[in-house]
Every structure is written in structure tokens, then in C-alpha cells.
Design a protein around this motif. Structure first.
Motif, PDB file in Angstrom:
ATOM      1  N   ASP A  89      13.767 -11.210  50.381  1.00  0.00           N
ATOM      2  CA  ASP A  89      12.710 -10.140  49.940  1.00  0.00           C
ATOM      3  C   ASP A  89      11.313 -10.339  50.832  1.00  0.00           C
ATOM      4  O   ASP A  89      10.708  -9.577  51.232  1.00  0.00           O
ATOM      5  CB  ASP A  89      12.253 -10.494  48.588  1.00  0.00           C
ATOM      6  CG  ASP A  89      13.309  -9.811  47.653  1.00  0.00           C
ATOM      7  OD1 ASP A  89      13.992  -9.064  47.909  1.00  0.00           O
ATOM      8  OD2 ASP A  89      13.246 -10.147  46.650  1.00  0.00           O
ATOM      9  N   LEU A  90      10.937 -11.569  51.096  1.00  0.00           N
ATOM     10  CA  LEU A  90       9.748 -11.845  51.943  1.00  0.00           C
ATOM     11  C   LEU A  90      10.251 -13.212  52.734  1.00  0.00           C
ATOM     12  O   LEU A  90      10.458 -14.306  52.253  1.00  0.00           O
ATOM     13  CB  LEU A  90       8.389 -12.308  50.960  1.00  0.00           C
ATOM     14  CG  LEU A  90       7.036 -12.328  51.619  1.00  0.00           C
ATOM     15  CD1 LEU A  90       6.914 -11.431  52.833  1.00  0.00           C
ATOM     16  CD2 LEU A  90       6.093 -12.918  50.744  1.00  0.00           C
ATOM     17  N   ARG A 138      10.713  -6.238  50.605  1.00  0.00           N
ATOM     18  CA  ARG A 138       9.482  -5.852  50.002  1.00  0.00           C
ATOM     19  C   ARG A 138       8.241  -5.747  50.795  1.00  0.00           C
ATOM     20  O   ARG A 138       7.018  -5.396  50.299  1.00  0.00           O
ATOM     21  CB  ARG A 138       9.109  -7.116  48.704  1.00  0.00           C
ATOM     22  CG  ARG A 138      10.490  -7.461  47.955  1.00  0.00           C
ATOM     23  CD  ARG A 138      10.914  -6.042  47.229  1.00  0.00           C
ATOM     24  NE  ARG A 138      12.030  -6.553  46.347  1.00  0.00           N
ATOM     25  CZ  ARG A 138      12.789  -5.723  45.721  1.00  0.00           C
ATOM     26  NH1 ARG A 138      12.877  -4.539  46.001  1.00  0.00           N
ATOM     27  NH2 ARG A 138      13.915  -6.161  44.931  1.00  0.00           N
ATOM     28  N   TYR A 174       3.385 -15.284  49.685  1.00  0.00           N
ATOM     29  CA  TYR A 174       3.070 -14.121  48.477  1.00  0.00           C
ATOM     30  C   TYR A 174       1.741 -13.920  48.217  1.00  0.00           C
ATOM     31  O   TYR A 174       1.233 -12.843  48.151  1.00  0.00           O
ATOM     32  CB  TYR A 174       3.959 -14.497  47.353  1.00  0.00           C
ATOM     33  CG  TYR A 174       5.402 -13.956  47.241  1.00  0.00           C
ATOM     34  CD1 TYR A 174       5.701 -12.764  47.003  1.00  0.00           C
ATOM     35  CD2 TYR A 174       6.371 -14.947  47.743  1.00  0.00           C
ATOM     36  CE1 TYR A 174       7.045 -12.010  47.146  1.00  0.00           C
ATOM     37  CE2 TYR A 174       7.715 -14.348  47.788  1.00  0.00           C
ATOM     38  CZ  TYR A 174       8.034 -12.979  47.312  1.00  0.00           C
ATOM     39  OH  TYR A 174       9.357 -12.621  47.506  1.00  0.00           O
ATOM     40  N   ASP A 209      -0.825 -10.821  48.515  1.00  0.00           N
ATOM     41  CA  ASP A 209      -1.517 -10.280  47.312  1.00  0.00           C
ATOM     42  C   ASP A 209      -3.149 -10.082  47.667  1.00  0.00           C
ATOM     43  O   ASP A 209      -3.713  -9.096  47.370  1.00  0.00           O
ATOM     44  CB  ASP A 209      -1.428 -11.438  46.219  1.00  0.00           C
ATOM     45  CG  ASP A 209      -2.341 -11.068  45.067  1.00  0.00           C
ATOM     46  OD1 ASP A 209      -2.080 -10.033  44.454  1.00  0.00           O
ATOM     47  OD2 ASP A 209      -3.366 -11.933  44.491  1.00  0.00           O
TER      48      ASP A 209
END
Length: 291
Positions: free
Chosen positions: A16-17, A102, A153, A157
Motif C-alpha cells: 500500500d505504501l 494508495r 504515513y 497525512d
């Protein structure tokens, strides 16, 4: 004290990351890098000083951007770019190279595209946190992969929330639910013989309507996302296991080795066997492309 920090992330199992390389540098006057095209996304945040970015846009035209402290710039995969420090006030910057399933959604939310690669902040406190997360990663290469991915992450954000080009989230809450259901179904069943019709049926949606809302939300058709997910998993298995090419094809939903090899080559540009020989896991650190 050295004027550069540079580390290669030792683990590529994050789908995903994922993180590839990262660092910090106080550049010399007129220090430049490029022309070069990356395989992943690369974001620089300018801590002090200034410099120039030259990069191609979505039409292949080269544009020049002057970037100063408190700003940043994003380089897309396959985008040809050159960047250089100012003669009188060379920049100090920190960078992260990253990718994942993502990432495109997050960067679109931040409004950073090939045609709009420069990051401007609309919230000083959030951009400060963004810088701090990047510097934390650059200075903590000894931490575990999970620890560093957690901070990656947080970086994303702060990037999405602080960008002055930020785009508002789409309002369709029910559509968001369908997309989560669809991606979850793909992640749990990619190894099986599933079709777009199967995914749409799982969501109780008409195929054409499902295809439209999926592409609008993810930036890829359901079929493209499924293939991308399968090929990412295949690359993991090629790198991390001794399974045969045929067994890996079976494991990601391709009973035919020929069909698997064709799909893999279309995605990565080389055969699975060639990719495996070029991407054996290196221990800890190694040679790589700096920021």
C-alpha cells in the motif's frame, strides 16, 4: 559533520505504501542532479535556501520552477527532471522516495501533479510537522521498517492536509464504501480466477457503473488495478522466495506461465526471470540513486 545523509530502505514488502530511499543534504552552490527519470515518486522539502527545478509536464514539455525555503517539489515516476541549487543561496533539503497502491489517491488529494509539481503550504504548523517527519525518517535509518513506514504515513497525512493545492474529498460516502469493498475483495481474491464482473457482483453494482466510480476514485480501471496488484505481489515473490516462475504465476492468478510472463513484461518492461536477477534483496544498505 557531513553535508549529506542517504539511506536505502531495506524492505520492499509494503504494498500500500512503500519507502525506497531517503535523506537530507546541504547542497553546494549550483549543485545539480539530472536529467534523470525515477521509477517511483520523489518528494523534496526545501528547509533553507533556494534552487531550480526543470521537469516535463503531462504533455512532455519542460517547465522551469524556482523553489525556495518552506516549499517543496514532487517528481513522478518516468518524469524527466533536473534540479539545481542556487549560486548565492544553495538549498538545504530533505527527501523521500516512495510508492504504493494508495499513493496516487493521496497525491491527487494534495493536488500535486506533473503539471503542478510545486508544494506550497496553507498551514505553517502542518508544514513544520511535514518537515519534522521527513527529517525523523532521514535521521532514524536504524529503526524497524514498520516504524519508518508509520512515519511515512504521517508524512503523507501532513502533505495532503497542508498543501495549498489540496482538493476536497468527494462527497459520495456510499461510493467510498463500494471502493473499499472492491479493493478488499481484490486483495483477498487476486490469486483466484476473478473478473471485473465478479468484483462488481460482490458490490451488488452494475458493471459499467462500478467501473466508472472505481476509475474516478482510484485513477485506474478495476482491471488495471487488479493487474497492478497481481504484478506487485508477483514482484514480491520473485524477490523474496525461490518459487519457480510458473508457481509464482499460479500464486497470483495466472495458471498459464506464458500469460503471466506477458503481463509481467508489460508492467515492468522485462521478463520475470530478468527482473528476479536484477532485484535480489540487498542486505541493509547498498548503492542507490541519491536525492
Amino acid at each position: 559533520m557531513s553535508n549529506v545523509l542517504f539511506s536505502i530502505f531495506p524492505n520492499e514488502r509494503f504494498v500500500d505504501l512503500g519507502l525506497y530511499q531517503y535523506g537530507w543534504e546541504q547542497c553546494e552552490p549550483l549543485h545539480s542532479y539530472g536529467p534523470y527519470a525515477r521509477n517511483h515518486y520523489l518528494f523534496h522539502y526545501v528547509i533553507s535556501g533556494a534552487g531550480t527545478l526543470m521537469s516535463t509536464d503531462s504533455k512532455g514539455m519542460t517547465n522551469t520552477y524556482h523553489i525556495k525555503s518552506g516549499e517543496g517539489f514532487l517528481i513522478h515516476p518516468k518524469q524527466v527532471n533536473t534540479y539545481s541549487a542556487d549560486r548565492d543561496h544553495p538549498w538545504e533539503y530533505t527527501w523521500l522516495e516512495f510508492d504504493g497502491l494508495r499513493v496516487k489517491e493521496a497525491l491527487e488529494l494534495a493536488g500535486l501533479t506533473m503539471d503542478n509539481p510545486v508544494y506550497h503550504s496553507n498551514a505553517r504548523d502542518l508544514s513544520l510537522e511535514l518537515k519534522n517527519e521527513m527529517l525523523y525518517i532521514a535521521n532514524h535509518s536504524d529503526q524497524s521498517p514498520f516504524h519508518l513506514i508509520g512515519h511515512l504515513y504521517l508524512f503523507l497525512d501532513y502533505l495532503t492536509r497542508s498543501s495549498s493545492s489540496r482538493r476536497m474529498m468527494r462527497g459520495g460516502k456510499l461510493q467510498d464504501f463500494y471502493i473499499r469493498e472492491a479493493t478488499s475483495f481484490i486483495e483477498q481474491n487476486f490469486q483466484n480466477d476473478i473478473s471485473v464482473e465478479d468484483i462488481a457482483a460482490f458490490c451488488n453494482l452494475n458493471r459499467s457503473y462500478f467501473g466508472k466510480i472505481f476509475r474516478d476514485a482510484v485513477g485506474k480501471s478495476p482491471q488495471e488495478f487488479l493487474i497492478s496488484y497481481r504484478m506487485t505481489k508477483a514482484a514480491e515473490l520473485l524477490k523474496l522466495t525461490e518459487l519457480t516462475i510458473k508457481d509464482i504465476g499460479n500464486a497470483v492468478g495466472y495458471p498459464s506461465q506464458l500469460h503471466f510472463s506477458r503481463a509481467f513484461k508489460k508492467t515492468y518492461g522485462i521478463s520475470p526471470r530478468e527482473w528476479r536477477s536484477e532485484n535480489k534483496i540487498a542486505s541493509g544498505t547498498g548503492k542507490g540513486k541519491m536525492g
